[in-house]
Scaffold this motif. Structure first.
Motif, short mmCIF file in Angstrom:
data_model
loop_
_atom_site.label_atom_id
_atom_site.label_comp_id
_atom_site.label_asym_id
_atom_site.label_seq_id
_atom_site.Cartn_x
_atom_site.Cartn_y
_atom_site.Cartn_z
N GLY A 1 0.76 -1.26 0.09
CA GLY A 1 -0.01 0.02 0.14
C GLY A 1 0.96 1.29 0.13
N ARG A 2 2.05 1.19 -0.54
CA ARG A 2 3.05 2.30 -0.53
C ARG A 2 3.15 2.81 -1.73
NH1 ARG A 2 6.64 2.04 3.96
NH2 ARG A 2 5.52 0.75 5.57
N PRO A 3 3.36 4.30 -1.88
CA PRO A 3 3.59 4.68 -3.49
C PRO A 3 4.77 3.83 -4.16
CG PRO A 3 3.74 6.43 -1.70
CD PRO A 3 3.81 5.12 -0.95
N THR A 4 4.63 3.85 -5.33
CA THR A 4 5.36 3.04 -6.24
C THR A 4 6.27 3.74 -7.10
OG1 THR A 4 3.77 3.07 -8.08
CG2 THR A 4 3.60 1.20 -6.38
N ASP A 5 6.37 5.07 -6.81
CA ASP A 5 7.22 6.07 -7.69
C ASP A 5 8.62 5.64 -7.12
OD1 ASP A 5 5.31 7.09 -8.95
OD2 ASP A 5 5.01 8.75 -7.48
N LEU A 6 9.48 5.60 -8.16
CA LEU A 6 11.03 5.56 -7.96
C LEU A 6 11.70 6.62 -8.47
CD1 LEU A 6 11.45 1.81 -8.23
CD2 LEU A 6 11.12 2.81 -6.16
N PRO A 7 13.02 7.01 -7.80
CA PRO A 7 13.92 7.58 -8.73
C PRO A 7 14.35 7.17 -10.00
CG PRO A 7 14.64 7.24 -6.33
CD PRO A 7 13.52 6.33 -6.64
N VAL A 8 14.89 8.13 -10.95
CA VAL A 8 15.27 7.75 -12.30
C VAL A 8 16.38 6.65 -11.86
CG1 VAL A 8 14.52 9.70 -13.27
CG2 VAL A 8 16.90 9.38 -12.54
N CYS A 9 16.58 5.83 -13.03
CA CYS A 9 17.59 4.86 -12.75
C CYS A 9 18.58 4.79 -13.75
CB CYS A 9 17.01 3.34 -12.56
SG CYS A 9 18.13 2.06 -11.92
#
Length: 182
Positions: free
Chosen positions: A90-98
């Motif tokens: 239930g957490r945000p799924t946005d990640l920094p650029v990789c």
């Protein structure tokens, strides 16, 4: 990836080409560990007994990732599993650029016939980068960082992050189109 579970997290932080921080954590996947995972990673079911569940360590992991671009080798599987696990929690799924050295290694080493493939272990060996425990999170993270640092000696790469990511995306698209033909 919806059925895959994280069993190990690892973050290695570089500054000026040197490792300045390392964090590794085994994680209880809350399900049986398939034998193929033990074969690949060397991690056994008994290694995970008593380890924290992902929900207990995800905040620390995500804090270590915040504010900087990620760097991971052939990252799509790993980041997809991470997003799936974040969604499950239930957490945000946005990640920094990789930043991903893989397409550059494919283009400048595999395609140039300098290596037989573009696996991290093969590339690390070619570049004389130690990778004693391949497929372990923190060891792979360190090797991926060292590969990226060494790539400047093998290819001309953009200096600006945006341009590097654009080139990386174009190279991955080309690779995906090539693989999809098969």
């Amino acid at each position: 990836t919806a059925n895959d579970r994280i069993i190990e997290l690892g973050v290695v932080t570089f500054d000026g080409g040197e490792v300045v921080d390392r964090w590794q954590q085994l994680v209880d996947p809350e399900r049986a560990l398939p034998p193929v995972i033990t074969d690949v990673t060397g991690i056994k079911a008994e290694d995970l007994v008593g380890k924290p569940k992902l929900a207990e360590v995800i905040d620390e992991f995500m804090t270590r990732l915040s504010g900087v671009p990620l760097l991971a080798y052939n990252h799509e599987f790993d980041t997809n599993v991470l997003r799936s696990e974040l969604a499950r929690l239930g957490r945000p799924t946005d990640l920094p650029v990789c930043i991903d050295p893989f397409p550059f290694c494919w283009e400048y080493m595999r395609e140039a016939k300098l290596t037989k493939n573009a696996k991290l272990t093969t590339i690390a060996e070619y570049m004389n980068i130690a990778l004693d425990e391949a497929h372990r999170a923190d060891h792979d993270a360190e090797a991926a960082g060292r590969v990226m640092l060494e790539l400047v000696n093998h290819a001309t790469l953009p200096v600006k992050l945006r341009e590097l990511l654009q080139l990386q995306a174009a190279m991955m698209q080309k690779l995906n189109e090539r693989f999809n033909r098969f």
